[in-house]
Write a protein that holds these residues in place. Sequence first.
Motif, mmCIF file in Angstrom:
data_model
loop_
_atom_site.group_PDB
_atom_site.id
_atom_site.type_symbol
_atom_site.label_atom_id
_atom_site.label_comp_id
_atom_site.label_asym_id
_atom_site.label_seq_id
_atom_site.Cartn_x
_atom_site.Cartn_y
_atom_site.Cartn_z
ATOM 1 N N SER A 68 -8.216 5.511 3.585
ATOM 2 C CA SER A 68 -8.175 4.565 4.705
ATOM 3 C C SER A 68 -9.564 4.128 5.136
ATOM 4 O O SER A 68 -9.703 3.316 6.042
ATOM 5 N N GLN B 247 -10.467 -0.776 -5.532
ATOM 6 C CA GLN B 247 -10.071 -1.761 -4.527
ATOM 7 C C GLN B 247 -8.926 -2.588 -5.073
ATOM 8 O O GLN B 247 -9.051 -3.221 -6.111
ATOM 9 N N VAL C 51 -4.413 -5.818 0.597
ATOM 10 C CA VAL C 51 -4.941 -4.920 1.623
ATOM 11 C C VAL C 51 -4.081 -4.947 2.880
ATOM 12 O O VAL C 51 -3.741 -6.019 3.384
ATOM 13 N N GLU C 52 -3.739 -3.757 3.365
ATOM 14 C CA GLU C 52 -3.014 -3.582 4.626
ATOM 15 C C GLU C 52 -1.797 -4.500 4.746
ATOM 16 O O GLU C 52 -1.596 -5.172 5.746
ATOM 17 N N SER D 108 0.039 -0.701 2.771
ATOM 18 C CA SER D 108 -1.084 -0.332 1.900
ATOM 19 C C SER D 108 -2.321 -0.046 2.748
ATOM 20 O O SER D 108 -2.463 -0.534 3.866
ATOM 21 N N GLN D 109 -3.207 0.744 2.194
ATOM 22 C CA GLN D 109 -4.445 1.158 2.859
ATOM 23 C C GLN D 109 -5.460 0.002 2.843
ATOM 24 O O GLN D 109 -5.260 -0.995 2.144
ATOM 25 N N PRO D 110 -6.591 0.159 3.549
ATOM 26 C CA PRO D 110 -7.658 -0.847 3.467
ATOM 27 C C PRO D 110 -8.188 -1.043 2.036
ATOM 28 O O PRO D 110 -8.768 -2.071 1.734
ATOM 29 N N ASN D 111 -7.947 -0.063 1.158
ATOM 30 C CA ASN D 111 -8.364 -0.213 -0.236
ATOM 31 C C ASN D 111 -7.284 -0.899 -1.084
ATOM 32 O O ASN D 111 -7.440 -1.046 -2.298
ATOM 33 N N GLY D 112 -6.167 -1.313 -0.460
ATOM 34 C CA GLY D 112 -5.114 -2.023 -1.181
ATOM 35 C C GLY D 112 -4.154 -1.135 -1.949
ATOM 36 O O GLY D 112 -3.319 -1.628 -2.701
#
Length: 182
Positions: free
Chosen positions: A50, A107, A111-112, A135-139
Amino acid sequence: MRKQVLLTAGFAVVIGLGTYLYAENNARESAGPSPADTQTLKQLVHDYSSRSITAESASISSTQLIVKESGGKSATYSLPDDEFFVSIAPYVNQTHPCATHSLTGCQGEMVEQEFNVSVQDTEGNLVMDNETVKSQPNGFIDLWLPRDKTYHVTIEQNGKKAESDISTFEKNDTCVTTMQLG
């Protein structure tokens, strides 16, 4: 600066302004985490995914979390014996080849974003039944699944769907970047 110290049998984490410092107990780490350590380890993995904490690098294989801090310090943590970590980056247009997931480097495109995720084992047992996952900030969508099985994963978003079989054996990849929504 406000600091919080989280102490477990396996390691201590000092939290302050996004910086985590930890000292591992090598004897404990080599024996595998206890249930309390497992929860703390999962939280540590989540925090790297995250992007709420950073490191020079943090990667996760089928058996270990390996963290390298700036300044040359590194730590290795054994993953649970009964759970396998896999990170999936659904995509429409862009992806990258990967096998061992880098929590700090990989990445994904989406994202999100929210997805409906279903996971079913080969015996027909549902592990996840059309659950909404963001999904996390890393996609990536991070999953902890029972080890030594094969699963059918379905990811859906806005009428588009991706399906794939993944396995959780020791030789299997922890990064899945091949699920194109179409």
